[in-house]
Design an enzyme around this catalytic site. Structure first.
Site, mmCIF file in Angstrom:
data_model
loop_
_atom_site.group_PDB
_atom_site.id
_atom_site.type_symbol
_atom_site.label_atom_id
_atom_site.label_comp_id
_atom_site.label_asym_id
_atom_site.label_seq_id
_atom_site.Cartn_x
_atom_site.Cartn_y
_atom_site.Cartn_z
ATOM 1 N N ASP A 119 -11.564 -7.364 0.872
ATOM 2 C CA ASP A 119 -11.633 -8.472 1.825
ATOM 3 C C ASP A 119 -13.080 -8.675 2.266
ATOM 4 O O ASP A 119 -13.931 -7.794 2.084
ATOM 5 C CB ASP A 119 -10.721 -8.222 3.027
ATOM 6 C CG ASP A 119 -11.204 -7.067 3.894
ATOM 7 O OD1 ASP A 119 -11.555 -6.003 3.333
ATOM 8 O OD2 ASP A 119 -11.220 -7.204 5.131
ATOM 9 N N GLU A 185 -10.505 -4.277 5.796
ATOM 10 C CA GLU A 185 -11.570 -3.532 6.463
ATOM 11 C C GLU A 185 -12.366 -4.419 7.416
ATOM 12 O O GLU A 185 -12.748 -3.993 8.506
ATOM 13 C CB GLU A 185 -12.502 -2.916 5.411
ATOM 14 C CG GLU A 185 -13.468 -1.865 5.971
ATOM 15 C CD GLU A 185 -14.756 -2.450 6.527
ATOM 16 O OE1 GLU A 185 -15.468 -1.750 7.271
ATOM 17 O OE2 GLU A 185 -15.062 -3.632 6.238
#
Length: 481
Positions: A119, A185
């Site tokens: 991500d 994250e």
């Protein structure tokens, strides 16, 4: 002021014998031959706008996970590859999809867990980018795009290193390899602890490589041995039960903006150092780093002075900092002559290694309550904390990693601290207390992670891939402890 003491300085020669020169050159050739494919795969990942923040389309995160899983399956070395999610906290909401994989160790070899995240941060305003954030663009020796460095290059460093190892040693490895490519994250790793517990059998390892950090410069590798923790929250300051005309009552009643500005100013001394009682510093010995380098790496304007006290790197690595990262208030374009009843701000504090994040939050909360001006009402919510981290550098995995870095880069690595936070490392240690943690990375001081014009230096990337491949080759040859 209480200090925690450790050394963060240029590394000494790693212990242990150098890797076989023939193997190293074979790995170098394999990394070089595979580099065009590695970059092609990276650009495909960068084109996917996999922003995990709540306001963005999470279908892109799912697409990113599928793409990563396809790459991992294509390596042909894992016994199993899955895309999985875990619950957030105690509720029913699921976190973003992560890719997990494992191959079992054989003949006394260790198992290494390779971590990165697929991500990315939101891109911000397109006009702040020299090229479109999700259109990877090569300019000079850098590849530009959101996630090009943080952390899709980390994902590809693992993929490319395993590819090179297989090219040289074959797919029938004795080394155990686990893989964890996280999908949230950048949004706080909210399901991380549950994910570790749910997937413990797949993720357990003797050493863990977290590819999400920095190098000293484009020619010198680094191993991150100290990370600051974080405390973030929303602070709401209220002074009125409704808005009023600023001309009619201004000067007699305190509006919320006045109270907020006065309150925020109490967080720092006149030189910009944090002035919150109870926030501590760590006593780290830091390498040389002067103001000119700080200006070059940050874009600090001429005439604007640095803030804080002590060596520059101690301010970044070993002292607390507080930043106002957002304000909910009328924009300049929409401003009216109004006394605001309430103002909300987002505060982000970085916590020195050695201090507990919960303790730091209590110190911040107590300070804000005690210093509220004019009797303003204070509300704190949406709290998030992450623990700081200090690496134990005495283990065999650190020695092997430093040796591999020296061989791949042609220079000994520097032990560094990082001002940013990777809070989930504390959760990794809690779940796998006997594992050795290695925090590596593909970034350099000009990568500008989280900022417009994020980029990856291709020379750094090539050497980082070779260093990881050499590290894996060392573990493939290793038996016993």
């Amino acid at each position: 002021m209480t200090e925690t003491r450790t050394d963060v300085q240029p590394a000494r020669e790693p212990a242990g014998a150098h890797a076989d020169a023939t193997t190293l050159e074979q790995l170098r050739a394999a990394v070089e031959a595979g580099f065009p494919l590695t970059i092609a795969d990276l650009t495909r990942l960068v084109r996917i706008p996999s922003v995990s923040w709540g306001a963005f389309d999470h279908e892109h995160v799912a697409t990113s996970a599928e793409s990563v899983a396809e790459l991992v399956r294509g390596l042909g070395v894992f016994d199993e590859v899955h895309i999985r999610r875990a619950r957030i906290g105690e509720g029913d909401e699921l976190g973003q999809p992560a890719v997990v994989a494992r191959r079992a160790a054989r003949n006394g070899r260790p198992t290494v867990l390779l971590y990165a995240h697929h991500d990315v941060q939101p891109p911000g305003r397109d006009e702040d980018w020299e090229s479109a954030p999700f259109e990877p663009t090569l300019r000079g020796d850098r590849l530009y795009g959101r996630g090009a460095a943080d952390d899709k290059a980390g994902v590809m460093s693992h993929v490319a290193a395993v590819r090179a190892l297989v090219e040289v040693a074959g797919a029938d490895l004795d080394l155990g390899i686990a893989l964890f490519i996280e999908g949230e994250e950048e949004f706080g790793s909210r399901s991380f602890a549950n994910f570790l517990r749910d997937q413990r059998d797949l993720l357990e390892a003797d050493a863990i490589v977290v590819a999400d950090s920095n190098n000293w410069d484009v020619d010198t590798p680094a191993l991150t041995v100290a990370l600051r923790g974080n405390v973030t929250f929303r602070l709401t300051v209220t002074t009125l039960d409704h808005a009023s005309h600023s001309g009619m009552f201004g000067g007699a009643v305190p509006d919320a903006m006045l109270a907020t500005v006065r309150l925020l100013d109490t967080l720092w001394d006149a030189d910009g150092a944090v002035a919150v009682e109870g926030l501590r510093s760590a006593g780290l010995t830091t390498p040389e780093y002067d103001e000119a380098q700080l200006r070059a790496e940050t874009g600090l304007l001429d005439g604007v002075a640095p803030i804080g006290r002590g060596s520059i790197l101690s301010r970044i690595w070993a002292q607390p900092s507080i930043t106002v990262t957002g304000v909910d208030a009328p924009s300049v374009a929409n401003a009216s002559n109004t006394l605001l009843p309430s103002v909300a701000v987002r505060l982000s504090a970085r916590i020195a290694p050695g201090q507990d994040a919960a303790e730091a939050f209590e110190a911040l909360r107590d300070h804000l309550v005690a210093h509220a001006p004019f009797g303003a009402r204070i509300e704190i919510d949406d709290v998030d904390t992450g623990q700081p981290f200090l690496v134990d550098t005495s283990g065999w995995a650190v020695a092997e990693a430093k040796a591999a870095m020296t061989e791949a880069w042609g220079r000994e690595p520097v032990d560094i601290g990082v001002g940013g936070s990777i809070p989930f490392i504390a959760e990794l240690i809690e779940e796998f207390p006997s594992a050795q943690i290695l925090v590596t990375g593909v970034e350099d001081p000009d990568s500008r992670a989280h900022s417009p014009n994020e980029s990856l230096h291709l020379g750094v990337f090539r050497r980082a891939v070779l260093a990881e491949a050499a590290f894996l080759a060392r573990l493939e040859a290793r038996t016993g402890e």
